[in-house]
Scaffold this motif. Sequence first.
Motif, PDB file in Angstrom:
ATOM      1  N   LYS A   1     -65.164  -1.990  -0.289  1.00 24.79           N
ATOM      2  CA  LYS A   1     -63.875  -2.467   0.191  1.00 24.79           C
ATOM      3  C   LYS A   1     -63.951  -2.577   1.707  1.00 24.79           C
ATOM      4  CE  LYS A   1     -60.247   0.245   0.521  1.00 24.79           C
ATOM      5  NZ  LYS A   1     -59.172   1.164   0.203  1.00 24.79           N
ATOM      6  N   PRO A   2     -63.473  -3.689   2.269  1.00 27.79           N
ATOM      7  CA  PRO A   2     -63.548  -3.836   3.722  1.00 27.79           C
ATOM      8  C   PRO A   2     -62.781  -2.715   4.429  1.00 27.79           C
ATOM      9  CG  PRO A   2     -62.507  -5.768   2.722  1.00 27.79           C
ATOM     10  CD  PRO A   2     -62.827  -4.807   1.630  1.00 27.79           C
ATOM     11  N   ARG A   3     -63.330  -2.262   5.523  1.00 27.33           N
ATOM     12  CA  ARG A   3     -62.677  -1.185   6.274  1.00 27.33           C
ATOM     13  C   ARG A   3     -61.439  -1.712   6.984  1.00 27.33           C
ATOM     14  NH1 ARG A   3     -67.704   2.179   8.924  1.00 27.33           N
ATOM     15  NH2 ARG A   3     -68.654   2.716   6.938  1.00 27.33           N
ATOM     16  N   VAL A   4     -60.458  -0.861   7.055  1.00 27.18           N
ATOM     17  CA  VAL A   4     -59.186  -1.220   7.675  1.00 27.18           C
ATOM     18  C   VAL A   4     -59.301  -1.042   9.188  1.00 27.18           C
ATOM     19  CG1 VAL A   4     -56.726  -0.650   7.777  1.00 27.18           C
ATOM     20  CG2 VAL A   4     -57.966  -0.465   5.617  1.00 27.18           C
ATOM     21  N   LEU A   5     -58.758  -2.003   9.910  1.00 26.48           N
ATOM     22  CA  LEU A   5     -58.750  -1.908  11.368  1.00 26.48           C
ATOM     23  C   LEU A   5     -57.713  -0.869  11.785  1.00 26.48           C
ATOM     24  CD1 LEU A   5     -59.785  -3.099  14.082  1.00 26.48           C
ATOM     25  CD2 LEU A   5     -57.779  -4.586  14.009  1.00 26.48           C
ATOM     26  N   LYS A   6     -58.148   0.082  12.586  1.00 28.73           N
ATOM     27  CA  LYS A   6     -57.250   1.118  13.097  1.00 28.73           C
ATOM     28  C   LYS A   6     -57.086   0.909  14.601  1.00 28.73           C
ATOM     29  CE  LYS A   6     -58.473   4.679   9.746  1.00 28.73           C
ATOM     30  NZ  LYS A   6     -58.989   6.052   9.579  1.00 28.73           N
ATOM     31  N   VAL A   7     -55.871   1.059  15.046  1.00 31.88           N
ATOM     32  CA  VAL A   7     -55.584   0.883  16.471  1.00 31.88           C
ATOM     33  C   VAL A   7     -55.036   2.208  17.005  1.00 31.88           C
ATOM     34  CG1 VAL A   7     -54.277  -0.399  18.196  1.00 31.88           C
ATOM     35  CG2 VAL A   7     -55.075  -1.555  16.120  1.00 31.88           C
ATOM     36  N   TYR A   8     -55.703   2.742  18.009  1.00 34.32           N
ATOM     37  CA  TYR A   8     -55.277   3.976  18.652  1.00 34.32           C
ATOM     38  C   TYR A   8     -54.760   3.619  20.048  1.00 34.32           C
ATOM     39  CZ  TYR A   8     -58.029   6.388  15.061  1.00 34.32           C
ATOM     40  OH  TYR A   8     -58.530   6.847  13.874  1.00 34.32           O
ATOM     41  N   GLU A   9     -53.628   4.247  20.432  1.00 32.48           N
ATOM     42  CA  GLU A   9     -53.088   4.021  21.776  1.00 32.48           C
ATOM     43  C   GLU A   9     -52.978   5.367  22.483  1.00 32.48           C
ATOM     44  OE1 GLU A   9     -49.279   2.091  24.155  1.00 32.48           O
ATOM     45  OE2 GLU A   9     -49.231   2.222  21.970  1.00 32.48           O
ATOM     46  N   ASN A  10     -53.650   5.454  23.613  1.00 28.00           N
ATOM     47  CA  ASN A  10     -53.600   6.670  24.409  1.00 28.00           C
ATOM     48  C   ASN A  10     -52.259   6.678  25.165  1.00 28.00           C
ATOM     49  OD1 ASN A  10     -53.863   8.649  26.419  1.00 28.00           O
ATOM     50  ND2 ASN A  10     -56.073   8.316  26.580  1.00 28.00           N
TER      51      ASN A  10
END
Length: 121
Positions: free
Chosen positions: A77-86
């Motif tokens: 299954k394609p990996r999900v894009l995760k967005v982290y904000e500092n």
Amino acid sequence: MSRLAEFRAAEKALQEQLAQLETLKNDAGLKKEIEFEEKLQALMKSYDKNLRDVISILDPSAVNAKSTPVAPVKTRKPRVLKVYENPHTGELIETKGGNHSGLKAWKREHGSDTVESWLRA
């Protein structure tokens, strides 16, 4: 190794192989396989068919396969894009895995649990 020793070793190996051949000749299972092969070859000849034709009749899916059996392709299954904000710097990191060097640096500096809380929904 001298030529005589080489000759004797080859002669001994030949005797062992001849004994193994005699054992195989007396094997009932081998006799049945040989008989089957002979009958199959005669049947193929009488119908003017070759081995490839027989295989395509018995297993049509094997016709398109090269020399390896067809196995289902396992796709991940394609990996999900995760967005982290500092929150301290406002910097964004987008990653599909946890091997991002900037993300690792943040986790070393602020702790893994804290950085995971920075994940945007």
